[in-house]
Design an enzyme around this catalytic site. Sequence first.
Site, PDB file in Angstrom:
ATOM      1  N   ARG A 268      34.083 -51.499  43.207  1.00 21.75           N
ATOM      2  CA  ARG A 268      32.932 -52.236  42.685  1.00 21.75           C
ATOM      3  C   ARG A 268      32.210 -51.401  41.627  1.00 21.75           C
ATOM      4  NH1 ARG A 268      31.142 -57.377  42.156  1.00 21.75           N
ATOM      5  NH2 ARG A 268      28.859 -57.472  42.177  1.00 21.75           N
ATOM      6  N   GLU A 363      29.106 -51.456  79.656  1.00 22.57           N
ATOM      7  CA  GLU A 363      29.379 -50.215  80.429  1.00 22.57           C
ATOM      8  C   GLU A 363      28.122 -49.361  80.558  1.00 22.57           C
ATOM      9  OE1 GLU A 363      32.184 -50.390  81.690  1.00 22.57           O
ATOM     10  OE2 GLU A 363      33.298 -51.588  80.254  1.00 22.57           O
TER      11      GLU A 363
HETATM   12  C1  FAD Z   1      30.264 -59.633  75.684  1.00 25.47           C
HETATM   13  C2  FAD Z   1      29.923 -59.063  77.009  1.00 25.47           C
HETATM   14  C3  FAD Z   1      30.936 -58.749  77.903  1.00 25.47           C
HETATM   15  C4  FAD Z   1      30.625 -58.283  79.186  1.00 25.47           C
HETATM   16  N1  FAD Z   1      31.640 -58.058  80.080  1.00 25.47           N
HETATM   17  C5  FAD Z   1      31.333 -57.729  81.361  1.00 25.47           C
HETATM   18  C6  FAD Z   1      32.355 -57.624  82.361  1.00 25.47           C
HETATM   19  O1  FAD Z   1      33.544 -57.742  82.076  1.00 25.47           O
HETATM   20  N2  FAD Z   1      31.990 -57.377  83.639  1.00 25.47           N
HETATM   21  C7  FAD Z   1      30.677 -57.230  84.016  1.00 25.47           C
HETATM   22  O2  FAD Z   1      30.422 -57.024  85.199  1.00 25.47           O
HETATM   23  N3  FAD Z   1      29.673 -57.316  83.089  1.00 25.47           N
HETATM   24  C8  FAD Z   1      29.970 -57.562  81.780  1.00 25.47           C
HETATM   25  N4  FAD Z   1      28.964 -57.664  80.845  1.00 25.47           N
HETATM   26  C9  FAD Z   1      27.585 -57.492  81.267  1.00 25.47           C
HETATM   27  C10 FAD Z   1      27.004 -56.136  80.893  1.00 25.47           C
HETATM   28  O3  FAD Z   1      27.615 -55.121  81.620  1.00 25.47           O
HETATM   29  C11 FAD Z   1      25.490 -56.236  81.142  1.00 25.47           C
HETATM   30  O4  FAD Z   1      24.975 -57.093  80.145  1.00 25.47           O
HETATM   31  C12 FAD Z   1      24.819 -54.876  81.061  1.00 25.47           C
HETATM   32  O5  FAD Z   1      25.130 -54.116  82.201  1.00 25.47           O
HETATM   33  C13 FAD Z   1      23.285 -55.006  80.955  1.00 25.47           C
HETATM   34  O6  FAD Z   1      22.788 -55.840  81.960  1.00 25.47           O
HETATM   35  P1  FAD Z   1      21.818 -57.061  81.590  1.00 25.47           P
HETATM   36  O7  FAD Z   1      22.402 -57.802  80.456  1.00 25.47           O
HETATM   37  O8  FAD Z   1      21.537 -57.788  82.849  1.00 25.47           O
HETATM   38  O9  FAD Z   1      20.485 -56.354  81.063  1.00 25.47           O
HETATM   39  P2  FAD Z   1      19.237 -55.863  81.981  1.00 25.47           P
HETATM   40  O10 FAD Z   1      19.730 -55.035  83.114  1.00 25.47           O
HETATM   41  O11 FAD Z   1      18.396 -57.042  82.309  1.00 25.47           O
HETATM   42  O12 FAD Z   1      18.499 -54.940  80.920  1.00 25.47           O
HETATM   43  C14 FAD Z   1      17.639 -55.450  79.893  1.00 25.47           C
HETATM   44  C15 FAD Z   1      17.061 -54.280  79.101  1.00 25.47           C
HETATM   45  O13 FAD Z   1      16.279 -53.418  79.963  1.00 25.47           O
HETATM   46  C16 FAD Z   1      16.773 -52.088  79.876  1.00 25.47           C
HETATM   47  N5  FAD Z   1      16.659 -51.463  81.202  1.00 25.47           N
HETATM   48  C17 FAD Z   1      17.029 -51.978  82.395  1.00 25.47           C
HETATM   49  N6  FAD Z   1      16.748 -51.124  83.390  1.00 25.47           N
HETATM   50  C18 FAD Z   1      16.185 -50.026  82.817  1.00 25.47           C
HETATM   51  C19 FAD Z   1      15.691 -48.767  83.315  1.00 25.47           C
HETATM   52  N7  FAD Z   1      15.724 -48.449  84.615  1.00 25.47           N
HETATM   53  N8  FAD Z   1      15.169 -47.889  82.423  1.00 25.47           N
HETATM   54  C20 FAD Z   1      15.145 -48.172  81.100  1.00 25.47           C
HETATM   55  N9  FAD Z   1      15.614 -49.330  80.564  1.00 25.47           N
HETATM   56  C21 FAD Z   1      16.128 -50.249  81.417  1.00 25.47           C
HETATM   57  C22 FAD Z   1      18.225 -52.208  79.440  1.00 25.47           C
HETATM   58  O14 FAD Z   1      18.666 -50.996  78.818  1.00 25.47           O
HETATM   59  C23 FAD Z   1      18.126 -53.386  78.472  1.00 25.47           C
HETATM   60  O15 FAD Z   1      17.666 -52.895  77.230  1.00 25.47           O
HETATM   61  C24 FAD Z   1      29.265 -58.072  79.540  1.00 25.47           C
HETATM   62  C25 FAD Z   1      28.246 -58.323  78.610  1.00 25.47           C
HETATM   63  C26 FAD Z   1      28.555 -58.818  77.366  1.00 25.47           C
HETATM   64  C27 FAD Z   1      27.447 -59.098  76.394  1.00 25.47           C
END
Ligand code: FAD
Length: 383
Positions: A268, A363
């Site tokens: 570019r 994870e």
């Molecule tokens: C595309 C995709 C694929 C996935 N695949 C799988 C799978 O194969 N198997 C499976 O089991 N799960 C899977 N997941 C789920 C994923 O592991 C969870 O989304 C993740 O563990 C976070 O949990 P939550 O979304 O409930 O967020 P929450 O636990 O509700 O957290 C929300 C926010 O609060 C923060 N938070 C929470 N607790 C604390 C603390 N104590 N201190 C500071 N900050 C905190 C988190 O960092 C985050 O920013 C997948 C998710 C996606 C998006």
Amino acid sequence: MNHELQQDEAILDAIDRFLRVEVRPHVKRLEHADEYPSAIVERMKEMGLFGCIIPVEYGGLGLSAATYAAVVARIASVWMSLSGIINSHLIMAAAVLRSGTEEQKRAFLPRFATGELRGGIGLTEPDAGTDLQAIRTRAVRDGEHYVVNGSKTWITNSGQGNCIALLVKTDPAAEPRHRGMSLFIAEKGPGFVVSRKLEKLGYRGIDTCELRFDDYRVPASRLVGGVEGSGLQQVLAGLELGRINVAARGLGVATAALHDAVAYAQQRKTFGKPICEHQAIQLKLGEMATRVEAARLLVQSAARAYDGGERCDMEAGMAKYFATEAAMDNALECMRIHGAYGYSPEFDVERYYRDAPLLLIGEGTNEMQRIIIARQLVQRHPV
Ligand SMILES: Cc1cc2nc3c(=O)[nH]c(=O)nc-3n(C[C@H](O)[C@H](O)[C@H](O)COP(=O)(O)OP(=O)(O)OC[C@H]3O[C@@H](n4cnc5c(N)ncnc54)[C@H](O)[C@@H]3O)c2cc1C
């Protein structure tokens, strides 16, 4: 070069060829259509990729975590979704390998290795992600079976796959809560219902689903390790490897973004010269390349610690945190370097930008990684 190194080189060469010839030409179409790459998955089975880290005695390739991380980074640099197809499958395998009885290892690992049994990990629920001890899916013993009721969400590989490592409560009243948690090898059958496939911003082509368990009966012989109450530890042990491979995915995406940015910046032209000659672009490229190199070293160091049998939650956490943030940052910088073209589905960079955020969440979120690192620092350096 010793025999093992030669073997690793041969595997990495075969992966590169496979990605160049059989994957890259199809990524854009499959990803935009959110279509499962069935033909590619069949080839991955033939190549033994579903058994990457499963020892040879159980029918796998027996790769070290370091070589496995290199495989994952290469796959993710071409299409991140493909790495997810083997990653969570292998976390399930790692849980059986580390915590299963010998009978379970002999019964399941060879079937995992060929991809005959294929799937992932069923941990997350609608009301419990980070706080896994708050799960509510329940398994109640009934003779030679357990009867499972509850629901899971965001479970990758659960639509196309046929088996998951399922985390449940066997004693909801237990204190501490984790003593009431158990892990099962759950093959699909009556009562194991895939309620719907979830729509996603990125990480498309791969199936991530909601599951429901309605009086699903799982044989007691599928309770990992044969004892109740160790499910959370068994899952967390598997997540060390999981974090190394999410870090490797981050490295792959960050590398691809750097590669595309370096190429585009030479093609570019603005104001009579390629944009790579403008200092503002050079600063970006310099930072992107440094992030890739630092991520590579962190991934290698965590993988080596894992291979050495050391406790490596801090190292895996650092690699996961840094390499995945590098993927996000490099994707955005690559997009800026591409100007308007970066916003077009004609270029791969828009996909990197949609794929990378998942890595910050999966994870264990990157918030939690920093907390794990800090806790380990204090534990390892008491005053
Ligand atoms: C595309 C995709 C694929 C996935 N695949 C799988 C799978 O194969 N198997 C499976 O089991 N799960 C899977 N997941 C789920 C994923 O592991 C969870 O989304 C993740 O563990 C976070 O949990 P939550 O979304 O409930 O967020 P929450 O636990 O509700 O957290 C929300 C926010 O609060 C923060 N938070 C929470 N607790 C604390 C603390 N104590 N201190 C500071 N900050 C905190 C988190 O960092 C985050 O920013 C997948 C998710 C996606 C998006």
